[in-house]
Design a protein around this motif. Structure first.
Motif, PDB file in Angstrom:
ATOM      1  N   TRP A  21      37.402  34.762  41.522  1.00 28.69           N
ATOM      2  CA  TRP A  21      37.083  34.980  42.944  1.00 28.69           C
ATOM      3  C   TRP A  21      35.950  34.055  43.363  1.00 28.69           C
ATOM      4  O   TRP A  21      34.965  33.871  42.662  1.00 28.69           O
ATOM      5  CB  TRP A  21      36.664  36.433  43.149  1.00 28.69           C
ATOM      6  N   GLY A  40      39.830  43.089  41.060  1.00 31.40           N
ATOM      7  CA  GLY A  40      39.266  43.545  42.317  1.00 31.40           C
ATOM      8  C   GLY A  40      37.774  43.779  42.208  1.00 31.40           C
ATOM      9  O   GLY A  40      37.195  43.808  41.115  1.00 31.40           O
ATOM     10  N   ALA A  41      37.142  43.982  43.373  1.00 31.84           N
ATOM     11  CA  ALA A  41      35.681  44.027  43.438  1.00 31.84           C
ATOM     12  C   ALA A  41      35.100  45.216  42.687  1.00 31.84           C
ATOM     13  O   ALA A  41      34.144  45.085  41.917  1.00 31.84           O
ATOM     14  CB  ALA A  41      35.236  44.055  44.899  1.00 31.84           C
ATOM     15  N   ARG A  42      35.667  46.417  42.885  1.00 29.02           N
ATOM     16  CA  ARG A  42      35.065  47.605  42.283  1.00 29.02           C
ATOM     17  C   ARG A  42      35.148  47.564  40.765  1.00 29.02           C
ATOM     18  O   ARG A  42      34.159  47.810  40.061  1.00 29.02           O
ATOM     19  CB  ARG A  42      35.756  48.857  42.813  1.00 29.02           C
ATOM     20  N   ARG A  95      36.785  39.912  39.051  1.00 28.38           N
ATOM     21  CA  ARG A  95      37.178  40.276  40.417  1.00 28.38           C
ATOM     22  C   ARG A  95      38.495  39.616  40.793  1.00 28.38           C
ATOM     23  O   ARG A  95      39.323  40.228  41.477  1.00 28.38           O
ATOM     24  CB  ARG A  95      36.084  39.889  41.413  1.00 28.38           C
ATOM     25  N   TYR A 112      31.698  38.418  36.646  1.00 31.86           N
ATOM     26  CA  TYR A 112      32.095  39.137  37.867  1.00 31.86           C
ATOM     27  C   TYR A 112      33.190  38.384  38.624  1.00 31.86           C
ATOM     28  O   TYR A 112      34.182  38.991  39.059  1.00 31.86           O
ATOM     29  CB  TYR A 112      30.886  39.351  38.771  1.00 31.86           C
ATOM     30  N   ALA A 113      33.024  37.078  38.765  1.00 28.78           N
ATOM     31  CA  ALA A 113      34.005  36.299  39.513  1.00 28.78           C
ATOM     32  C   ALA A 113      35.376  36.323  38.840  1.00 28.78           C
ATOM     33  O   ALA A 113      36.414  36.497  39.497  1.00 28.78           O
ATOM     34  CB  ALA A 113      33.512  34.860  39.664  1.00 28.78           C
ATOM     35  N   ALA A 153      35.514  44.953  38.851  1.00 28.78           N
ATOM     36  CA  ALA A 153      34.677  43.861  38.344  1.00 28.78           C
ATOM     37  C   ALA A 153      33.214  44.268  38.313  1.00 28.78           C
ATOM     38  O   ALA A 153      32.478  43.969  37.362  1.00 28.78           O
ATOM     39  CB  ALA A 153      34.868  42.616  39.203  1.00 28.78           C
ATOM     40  N   GLY A 154      32.779  44.980  39.369  1.00 29.11           N
ATOM     41  CA  GLY A 154      31.401  45.452  39.394  1.00 29.11           C
ATOM     42  C   GLY A 154      31.108  46.419  38.265  1.00 29.11           C
ATOM     43  O   GLY A 154      30.030  46.381  37.661  1.00 29.11           O
ATOM     44  N   PRO A 161      33.570  33.405  46.945  1.00 25.70           N
ATOM     45  CA  PRO A 161      33.308  33.808  48.338  1.00 25.70           C
ATOM     46  C   PRO A 161      33.634  32.649  49.273  1.00 25.70           C
ATOM     47  O   PRO A 161      33.268  31.502  49.010  1.00 25.70           O
ATOM     48  CB  PRO A 161      31.812  34.132  48.343  1.00 25.70           C
TER      49      PRO A 161
END
Length: 561
Positions: free
Chosen positions: A416, A278-280, A274, A270-271, A282-283, A418
């Motif tokens: 990515w 991007g987040a979507r 992302r 995921y990291a 990657a999810g 946080p």
């Protein structure tokens, strides 16, 4: 017109030669003992091992003198073939397996016969040569406690023999396949390392011959871990990504250890994705991986979910819930060997879970730095567990190698991470250190609570009954419960590491009230307890299940005149 000048091929790197040589040398370990065993009654096997000796010597010479990279690659292949041959020869000589092999083979036999697999005790499998798993309740676990893939794959091999032989054949074959796959997937110069880590040293091969389901899980995880940060690159899994996700699901259906690795891999995927997409997006990539893995896992488990749902769920969770006694090379040794026990043993389990969660959180916060260690970090948690034997670490070491070669730091450069405001301000370095310490401190506190606990039972020998000058047939104890809770003690005597079978309580209360004193008369499980030689200390231990405690004391049992 000038003649064409031929360009000499680039010679192999010196570190590649050294790696090939080290892999070759690692094959010597344990080979002589197997040859000596075979020479007495299996001359064909001994002859094959002698040929392997010649291969090792010749490969050692060639590794140092060949002039081309392609020639050294052929030497690497010869070393791999020699290693596989030695592993097979050793299996031919030693293939009876362990308690895990016997349980898995019995599960396969019950499966073929249409009988339930989970929750069924098979005490007849255990004897003097097969290890028991004692629990704090004073009994032993005789049931199968792993996911079902190993019995499913063992079932077609039952014709190979009795006992655990079919399972040892499966796990040894899985190790060989895993080694060959890792060898093939690694870049050419690194391939000798795969031979060395998987088949050299006699380390993992011994677990294969013991029939550990974790070896099957390891073989399935190898293709998952190789280049794992590239899974889902560009937002698509592709055939390779689907295959990796399927292998992850199958590995989780083979043994429980992959359950602890999977969150780290998914968080890392995921990291990395992302940072790229991007987040979507990657999810969605992670959801696809989880979906494929879960589908494969469910397909393997479907029969058992339908036929015996409750027993199946209890069975696959058994290693986490069975309440086995302390054992291993981790922090529990403080309570087992360095002190006289603890009245807070459950805090070792809490510490292990808290460390796993803390490490996962730290991994997410600092994935750009910790990404390559994703295949190593989960096993740190087992150092604090109540069952912390080194097999949990070393059986997964080929994955460390795969990640070191194919998932280096540059793969995570754009991942990515946080970054809450305190971690990105002007004092970000101290804040990040403080965050890591804060996330790991609950595990440290829990481990400290467990290790500093005090033994709740004070035990003293009142009298000793003897069947012979060096054999004890009865032991009378004076036991005082110094704690605030009523305890149900189960007693055993140990010599050195590990734990001998429980002694029978023939007189004395089953439950000892708080702050009470009682007399217990104990009988050895085999009728007599043979005293060890002088200088070997005997330790009396008492486990209680609720709360989980351990009380120990050294006792003097000298031979009578």
């Amino acid at each position: 017109m000038r003649p064409a000048v031929s360009v000499a091929p680039e010679p192999p790197a010196q570190w590649h030669r050294v790696l090939t040589l080290l892999a070759d040398i690692s094959l010597f370990i344990g080979t002589r003992s197997v040859w000596a065993q075979a020479a007495s009654h299996r001359l064909v096997v001994a002859a094959v091992i002698s040929v392997c000796y010649a291969s090792i010597l010749v490969c050692g010479v060639l590794a140092l003198v060949v002039r081309r990279e392609r020639s050294l690659a052929r030497v690497d292949l010869c070393v791999l073939v020699t290693a596989v041959t030695l592993v097979l020869c050793t299996w031919v000589m030693n293939h009876n397996g362990s308690d895990e092999a016997d349980l898995t083979a019995q599960a396969a036999r019950e499966l073929v016969a249409g009988h339930p697999v989970y929750g069924q005790p098979w005490p007849w499998l255990f004897g003097h040569t097969v290890a028991l798993t004692p629990t704090v309740t004073g009994g032993y676990d005789y049931t199968y406690g792993y996911p079902p893939l190993a019995p499913l794959l063992t079932a077609p091999l039952l014709w190979l023999g009795h006992g655990g032989v079919p399972t040892t054949a499966l796990s040894t074959a899985a190790l060989i396949v895993g080694a060959v796959v890792l060898w093939r997937l690694l870049p050419g110069p690194w391939r000798p390392a795969a031979t060395m880590v998987c088949l050299g040293f006699g380390m993992l091969a011994s677990y294969g011959r013991l029939g550990y389901p974790a070896i099957l899980a390891l073989a399935l995880l190898v293709p998952v871990v190789v280049r794992w940060p590239r899974i889902g690159r560009g937002g698509r899994l592709g055939p390779a990504g689907v295959a990796q996700a399927a292998c992850l699901g199958a590995a989780c259906a083979a043994q429980q250890l992959p359950w602890f690795l999977a969150p780290f891999l998914l968080a890392g995927i995921y990291a990395v994705r992302r940072g790229e997409l991007g987040a979507r997006a990657a999810g969605l990539v992670v959801l696809r991986v989880v979906g494929v893995a879960a589908t494969v896992w469910l397909l393997i488990n479907t029969y058992f979910i339908v036929s015996e749902p409750g027993a199946w769920l209890d069975g696959i969770a058994l290693p986490l819930t069975q309440g086995a006694v302390l054992h291993g090379q981790g922090l529990v040794d403080v309570s087992l060997y360095l002190t006289n026990g603890s009245d807070r043993l459950v805090w070792y389990s809490y510490a292990s879970l808290l460390l796993l969660g803390g490490l996962l959180a730290v991994f997410v916060l600092f994935v750009r730095r910790l990404g390559p260690a994703a295949t190593v970090l989960p096993w740190l948690a087992f150092y604090l567990a109540t069952r912390s034997q080194d097999g949990y670490y070393l059986m997964m070491t080929p994955l460390w190698l795969a990640a070191a070669v194919t998932a280096p730091l540059p793969e995570f450069a754009g991942a990515w991470q946080p970054r809450p405001r305190p971690l990105s301000g002007p004092h970000r370095r101290p804040a990040r250190i403080a965050a890591a310490v804060l996330l790991l401190s609950p595990a440290v506190a829990s481990a400290s609570l467990a290790a500093t606990g005090t033994p709740p039972l004070h035990m003293a020998v009142a009298s000793v009954g003897r069947a012979a000058p060096t054999a004890v047939s009865r032991l009378t104890l004076r036991v005082t419960n110094t704690g605030d809770s009523a305890l149900t003690p189960h007693f055993t005597l140990t010599r050195g590491q590990g734990m001998d079978p429980y002694w029978s309580v023939v007189r004395g209360p089953a439950t000892l009230p708080a702050h009470a004193t009682a007399t217990y008369e104990l009988r050895p499980p085999t009728g007599t307890f043979t005293l060890p030689r002088r200088g070997v200390r005997v330790r009396l231990r008492a486990f209680t299940p609720s709360p989980q405690t351990l009380s120990s004391t050294y006792i003097r049992l000298l031979p009578s005149a």
